[in-house]
Design an enzyme around this catalytic site. Structure first.
Site, PDB file in Angstrom:
ATOM      1  N   VAL A 193       0.869  -1.174   0.000  1.00  0.00           N
ATOM      2  CA  VAL A 193       0.000   0.000   0.000  1.00  0.00           C
ATOM      3  C   VAL A 193       0.904   1.223   0.000  1.00  0.00           C
ATOM      4  CG1 VAL A 193      -2.028  -1.022   1.095  1.00  0.00           C
ATOM      5  CG2 VAL A 193      -0.207  -0.083   2.521  1.00  0.00           C
ATOM      6  N   SER A 194       0.472   2.265  -0.708  1.00  0.00           N
ATOM      7  CA  SER A 194       1.356   3.407  -0.928  1.00  0.00           C
ATOM      8  C   SER A 194       1.302   4.453   0.170  1.00  0.00           C
ATOM      9  CB  SER A 194       1.040   4.059  -2.277  1.00  0.00           C
ATOM     10  OG  SER A 194      -0.325   4.425  -2.331  1.00  0.00           O
ATOM     11  N   THR A 195       0.233   4.478   0.953  1.00  0.00           N
ATOM     12  CA  THR A 195       0.155   5.450   2.041  1.00  0.00           C
ATOM     13  C   THR A 195      -0.102   4.732   3.358  1.00  0.00           C
ATOM     14  OG1 THR A 195      -2.214   5.773   1.669  1.00  0.00           O
ATOM     15  CG2 THR A 195      -0.719   7.281   0.540  1.00  0.00           C
ATOM     16  N   GLN A 206      -3.709   3.433   4.263  1.00  0.00           N
ATOM     17  CA  GLN A 206      -4.357   2.354   3.542  1.00  0.00           C
ATOM     18  C   GLN A 206      -4.155   1.037   4.281  1.00  0.00           C
ATOM     19  OE1 GLN A 206      -2.421   3.285  -0.349  1.00  0.00           O
ATOM     20  NE2 GLN A 206      -4.475   2.926  -1.180  1.00  0.00           N
TER      21      GLN A 206
END
Length: 203
Positions: free
Chosen positions: A21-23, A26
């Site tokens: 997940v990029s953030t 999330q």
């Protein structure tokens, strides 16, 4: 996750899952549940790291764990990276090493006869991308010369060496240092060449 169809992943080795997940806000739960449902033997993850970032510890570990006959499993293709060039090179590298790939959401499964076509398609796309870069570079230099633009001192590496060096790093898994040594240039010179040609480095 019950709505997803999980293909049978028949491998002689292990099923290695990867989730990202990029953030930080999330959740990995959906991806992890899917990978567990696909009966992955081991799952690696990156949390709070973007797909475009070159160094991803979880993916590095997953790739380092894979051996011939294993399968890399993800929920979606974009978990591996947001660059199609990166995806293409990575999948070509897996295919070269005899490692299968399965993306659950897209139904990609190279352990099946039909799924093997995926590697050929990505290999063709990776070559197409390099052809485009080669053509644009040659045309750009020719146009600049025709305008009488000053091109600066000659580059140590031509576009062919740069493209071939990048292919060896991303698809074969040879280190930048080893490729630079073969081309008789420094690590920094080769890296600058990749940047000049607009070639991203991932794995």
């Amino acid at each position: 996750m019950t709505a997803l169809f999980f293909p049978s992943i028949e491998v002689t080795g292990k099923r290695i899952g990867y989730a990202r997940v990029s953030t930080t806000d999330q959740k990995l739960r959906m991806q992890l549940d899917a990978l567990k449902a696909a009966q992955c033997d081991e799952i690696f993850k990156d949390h709070g790291i973007s797909g475009g970032k070159a160094s991803r510890p979880g993916l590095d570990k997953a790739l380092g764990t894979l051996t011939r006959g294993d399968a890399l499993v993800v929920l979606k293709l974009d978990r591996l990276g947001r660059s199609v060039q990166h995806l293409s090179d990575l999948l070509v590298r897996l295919g070269n090493e005899g490692i299968h790939f399965c993306s659950l959401a897209e139904g990609i499964n190279t352990t099946t006869p039909g799924g093997k076509l995926v590697y050929h398609l990505f290999a063709a796309f990776a070559e197409f991308q390099r052809d485009v870069i080669r053509e644009n570079t040659v045309l750009g230099l020719a146009a600049a010369k025709a305008r009488g633009a000053t091109l600066g001192r000659p580059r140590r590496l031509g576009i062919e060496d740069i493209l071939e060096g990048h292919r060896h790093v991303t698809q074969v898994g040879i280190t930048i240092g080893e490729v630079a040594e073969r081309l008789e240039v420094s690590h920094a010179t080769l890296t600058r060449g990749f940047k000049w040609a607009g070639l991203a480095l991932h794995h």
